[in-house]
Enzyme design. Sequence first.
Site, PDB file in Angstrom:
ATOM      1  N   LYS B  96       0.875  -1.175   0.000  1.00 49.87           N
ATOM      2  CA  LYS B  96       0.000   0.000   0.000  1.00 49.87           C
ATOM      3  C   LYS B  96       0.910   1.223   0.000  1.00 49.87           C
ATOM      4  O   LYS B  96       1.601   1.500   0.984  1.00 49.87           O
ATOM      5  CB  LYS B  96      -0.914  -0.002   1.231  1.00 49.87           C
ATOM      6  CG  LYS B  96      -1.794   1.247   1.286  1.00 49.87           C
ATOM      7  CD  LYS B  96      -2.608   1.327   2.564  1.00 49.87           C
ATOM      8  CE  LYS B  96      -3.144   2.739   2.710  1.00 49.87           C
ATOM      9  NZ  LYS B  96      -3.896   2.923   3.966  1.00 49.87           N
ATOM     10  N   ALA B 184      -9.581   5.470   3.257  1.00 49.88           N
ATOM     11  CA  ALA B 184      -9.509   6.633   4.153  1.00 49.88           C
ATOM     12  C   ALA B 184     -10.777   7.481   4.124  1.00 49.88           C
ATOM     13  O   ALA B 184     -11.403   7.656   3.085  1.00 49.88           O
ATOM     14  CB  ALA B 184      -8.316   7.521   3.845  1.00 49.88           C
ATOM     15  N   GLY B 185     -11.123   7.976   5.289  1.00 46.97           N
ATOM     16  CA  GLY B 185     -12.227   8.922   5.420  1.00 46.97           C
ATOM     17  C   GLY B 185     -13.562   8.306   5.776  1.00 46.97           C
ATOM     18  O   GLY B 185     -14.520   9.014   6.078  1.00 46.97           O
ATOM     19  N   ASN B 206     -10.071   1.857   8.913  1.00 50.17           N
ATOM     20  CA  ASN B 206      -9.388   1.506  10.153  1.00 50.17           C
ATOM     21  C   ASN B 206     -10.073   2.138  11.364  1.00 50.17           C
ATOM     22  O   ASN B 206     -10.735   1.472  12.156  1.00 50.17           O
ATOM     23  CB  ASN B 206      -7.927   1.946  10.059  1.00 50.17           C
ATOM     24  CG  ASN B 206      -7.044   1.464  11.207  1.00 50.17           C
ATOM     25  OD1 ASN B 206      -5.861   1.215  11.030  1.00 50.17           O
ATOM     26  ND2 ASN B 206      -7.568   1.291  12.394  1.00 50.17           N
TER      27      ASN B 206
END
Lengths: 66, 261
Positions: B96, B184-185, B206
């Site tokens: 990643k 993300a977000g 996460n």
Amino acid sequence: MQIKVNGRPLEIAATLTVEGLLEQLGYQDHFVAVAVNETCIPRRSYGEHRLGERDTIEILAPMAGG
Amino acid sequence: MWTLADRQLNSRLLLGTARYPSPQILQEAIAASGAEVITVSLRRESAQENRDHRFWEYLKASRAHILPNTAGCASVKEAVTTAHMARDLFDTNWIKLEVIGNDETLQPDPFATVEAARILAADGFEVFPYTTEDLIVAEKLAAVGCRIVMPWGAPIGSGQGLRHLEALKTLRQRLPHLTLIVDAGIGKPSHAAEALEIGFDAVLLNTAVSLARLPVMMAAAFKHAVAAGRLAYEAGAMQASSRAQASSPTVGRPFWHEDTF
């Protein structure tokens, strides 16, 4: 001779290999990866790769990450 | 089943391993989420710190595929070296790729990301680049060898959801052959469902799980949301309309009568 390990100065013997350094630091059983002067050293080369004066060494381990 | 890189997976949820209350809860959350891919980072080892080495044992026990990241890297060189170290350590060519361009917003540096992706793809890595929703950057990443592109929904850890939904839809429409993952977000299961509903292949999240009041329960919620979103995408959603349209038939409705006898 002087090297840097994870950003900290360290005095070592002139003939030390990566494998020797890991033993000296007590990391021989740790699950780590090593770079010398920003180049990854494959595990199979630890016993052959000799460290040089003013080398900078990064020793990294798995950590939680996103 | 679906194919990510060369692996067959059941789950379309990729889960990060940071900021859980304990390694035990992390392990339970991975199981509850159904995730088959988990992300890890690399950090400096220190004999002085009494680090909990059970972390890695727990991850191995989960039997999930490891997706190492280059989090914290701010240059092409740092990211490439970290990727090589990750490959050596985890025995995987998956990486990643994160090259951060701004410490405040944690926005990716698109120029450095494309250059690092070019170097790593040529070196045999399966690159999972973290990027913005910018179409041109995604096209450049594909051109240098990325089969997977991971635009953010919103800044890392912000939990704001899909801030630029139309741009994400454009990515999906213009890049039908790429594997697209919102990374993300994402803050809530409905955000994840929305990403899958518009045709993204998966989501990577996460803190939405690890910072939930009950992380294991939230992991299960995301498992269901991702599955629901994908089913909805495959089922094909109806077109929205600005006008009401009665769903019950008007023919034969009760108590209806002509105005005049």
